[in-house]
Design a protein around this motif. Structure first.
Motif, PDB file in Angstrom:
ATOM      1  N   GLY A  35      21.946  29.596 -20.124  1.00 46.34           N
ATOM      2  CA  GLY A  35      22.029  30.614 -21.157  1.00 46.34           C
ATOM      3  C   GLY A  35      20.693  31.129 -21.634  1.00 46.34           C
ATOM      4  O   GLY A  35      20.623  31.829 -22.649  1.00 46.34           O
ATOM      5  N   LYS A  36      19.618  30.825 -20.915  1.00 44.36           N
ATOM      6  CA  LYS A  36      18.299  31.295 -21.298  1.00 44.36           C
ATOM      7  C   LYS A  36      18.048  32.700 -20.770  1.00 44.36           C
ATOM      8  O   LYS A  36      18.481  33.041 -19.671  1.00 44.36           O
ATOM      9  CB  LYS A  36      17.223  30.344 -20.801  1.00 44.36           C
ATOM     10  CG  LYS A  36      17.296  28.951 -21.434  1.00 44.36           C
ATOM     11  CD  LYS A  36      16.185  28.055 -20.916  1.00 44.36           C
ATOM     12  CE  LYS A  36      16.244  26.675 -21.553  1.00 44.36           C
ATOM     13  NZ  LYS A  36      15.168  25.785 -21.038  1.00 44.36           N
ATOM     14  N   ARG A  37      17.299  33.477 -21.538  1.00 45.36           N
ATOM     15  CA  ARG A  37      17.042  34.876 -21.198  1.00 45.36           C
ATOM     16  C   ARG A  37      15.754  35.006 -20.402  1.00 45.36           C
ATOM     17  O   ARG A  37      14.742  34.386 -20.720  1.00 45.36           O
ATOM     18  CB  ARG A  37      16.949  35.704 -22.474  1.00 45.36           C
ATOM     19  CG  ARG A  37      16.446  37.129 -22.254  1.00 45.36           C
ATOM     20  CD  ARG A  37      16.490  37.936 -23.512  1.00 45.36           C
ATOM     21  NE  ARG A  37      15.941  39.268 -23.308  1.00 45.36           N
ATOM     22  CZ  ARG A  37      16.226  40.325 -24.055  1.00 45.36           C
ATOM     23  NH1 ARG A  37      17.058  40.196 -25.069  1.00 45.36           N
ATOM     24  NH2 ARG A  37      15.691  41.502 -23.805  1.00 45.36           N
ATOM     25  N   HIS A  38      15.815  35.889 -19.364  1.00 43.59           N
ATOM     26  CA  HIS A  38      14.632  36.227 -18.569  1.00 43.59           C
ATOM     27  C   HIS A  38      14.668  37.725 -18.303  1.00 43.59           C
ATOM     28  O   HIS A  38      15.571  38.222 -17.626  1.00 43.59           O
ATOM     29  CB  HIS A  38      14.613  35.470 -17.236  1.00 43.59           C
ATOM     30  CG  HIS A  38      14.761  33.980 -17.376  1.00 43.59           C
ATOM     31  ND1 HIS A  38      13.715  33.157 -17.701  1.00 43.59           N
ATOM     32  CD2 HIS A  38      15.852  33.190 -17.244  1.00 43.59           C
ATOM     33  CE1 HIS A  38      14.134  31.903 -17.745  1.00 43.59           C
ATOM     34  NE2 HIS A  38      15.437  31.893 -17.487  1.00 43.59           N
ATOM     35  N   ASP A  39      13.717  38.477 -18.862  1.00 43.82           N
ATOM     36  CA  ASP A  39      13.636  39.915 -18.610  1.00 43.82           C
ATOM     37  C   ASP A  39      13.108  40.149 -17.198  1.00 43.82           C
ATOM     38  O   ASP A  39      12.100  39.549 -16.792  1.00 43.82           O
ATOM     39  CB  ASP A  39      12.719  40.575 -19.628  1.00 43.82           C
ATOM     40  CG  ASP A  39      13.313  40.566 -21.018  1.00 43.82           C
ATOM     41  OD1 ASP A  39      14.107  41.467 -21.324  1.00 43.82           O
ATOM     42  OD2 ASP A  39      12.995  39.626 -21.787  1.00 43.82           O
TER      43      ASP A  39
END
Length: 344
Positions: A35-39
């Motif tokens: 659930g971690k965000r990476h642009d």
């Protein structure tokens, strides 16, 4: 070392990916299995999908054709769905294309005391979600912030993000209905006022027209959510359908509020017009009563305007005072009669 597979490439930093994306790309984010965000950039989507780790959510606003074609190539989107997303002006609907869904919903927001409508088109696949906004549509940045605060729910996949978008769209209708309710309460004073105001009737008509337009947007939205609840496939797990059911209940409640307000506005228009008709009737009755009061002395005195030389009362000294008393008595009698029947 030879014979060992290399790990999937890490996403580019947020600043670099943002610079690489066109301006119509609001966000291009990879959410991993935790659930971690990476642009990421659009060019990195293929690598992320190949890594089999999490999913990608791309947010667009009025995209150009090149961006849509790029995403069609990355996610294998159907030509008809891409054409609808490019042209906009679509009715709310759900269409299945193989292992993906194309969803259209109507959005609304208040701009300068008027409701402005837009559209959100969503492409949903096993590993991706693409949201395309057209027209008057609020940013989905709050939606992203909400889901990112709950990484355990992001593990449900892109369908949970689609639920969050639908919930945001439906919730934005509630402040509009509340404002209409408050406006109607303020207009009630003018509706029952003694004096007629044309602006009141115009405002009531405008409110009803706006509510009719909003009902045309909300009613099909209920069908869209109902279809998503009944969808049989891996794109919508059962736990996500529970959330969709909650959004559907909100849409039904808002639709009921709209119908209630429409009925209240229709009743308000009828009551206002009835009060105006009654007021006009009262005015006509008063005019008729005063006309009768003036008609009696006019009729009597008109006799004396005729050039007759033989009228018995002309030679009597008491004739003129008696005529005045008689005319006054008739007028007083008529006045009391009209007062008793409430014409004056």
């Amino acid at each position: 070392m030879a014979g060992m597979s290399l790990p999937a490439p890490l996403p580019a930093p947020a600043a670099a990916s943002a610079a690489a994306n066109p301006t119509c790309v609001i966000n291009c984010v990879h959410y991993d299995d935790d659930g971690k965000r990476h642009d990421i950039s659009l060019d990195a989507i293929s690598d992320v999908i190949a890594s089999n780790n999490g999913f990608v959510w791309v947010g667009l606003y009025d995209p150009n054709e090149d961006v849509l074609l790029k995403l069609q190539e990355e996610f294998c989107l159907h030509d008809l769905a891409v054409e609808d997303a490019r042209n906009a002006h679509q009715r709310p609907k759900v269409e299945a294309y193989g292992n993906s869904l194309f969803v259209v919903v109507t959005t609304a927001q208040m701009v300068d005391e008027r409701i402005q409508y837009g559209e959100t088109h969503a492409f949903l696949g096993p590993r991706f979600l693409v949201t395309v906004r057209h027209g008057a549509s609020l940013s989905y940045a709050p939606v992203r912030a909400r889901v990112e605060r709950e990484p355990q729910l992001l593990k449900m996949g892109p369908s949970y993000c689609l639920y969050a978008v639908a919930d945001f769209v439906v919730d934005n209708y509630l402040p509009i209905t509340n404002r209409f309710r408050d406006t109607l309460e303020l207009l009630e004073k003018d509706i029952f006022a003694d004096s007629y105001k044309r602006s009141t009737v115009v405002r009531l008509y405008e409110l009803k027209r706006e509510l009719n337009k909003m009902r045309m947007a909300v009613a099909p939205l209920q069908d869209v959510l109902a279809q998503l609840r009944r969808y049989q496939g891996e794109l919508f797990p059962d736990e996500v359908k529970l959330y969709i059911r909650d959004v559907h209940d909100h849409a039904v409640r808002i639709s009921d509020v709209i119908d209630t307000l429409r009925e209240m506005l229709g009743t308000a228009l009828s009551v206002n017009l009835s009060l105006v008709t009654l007021a006009q009737g009262e005015t006509v009755k008063r005019l008729g009563a005063w006309a009768a009061l003036l008609a009696a002395p006019t009729l009597i005195t008109s006799w004396y305007g005729m050039n007759f030389s033989h009228m018995p009362e002309l030679n009597q000294p008491w004739a003129y005072p008696l005529m005045i008393v008689a005319v006054g008595g008739i007028c007083v009698g008529l006045y009391r009669l009209f007062k008793r029947v409430k014409w004056l």
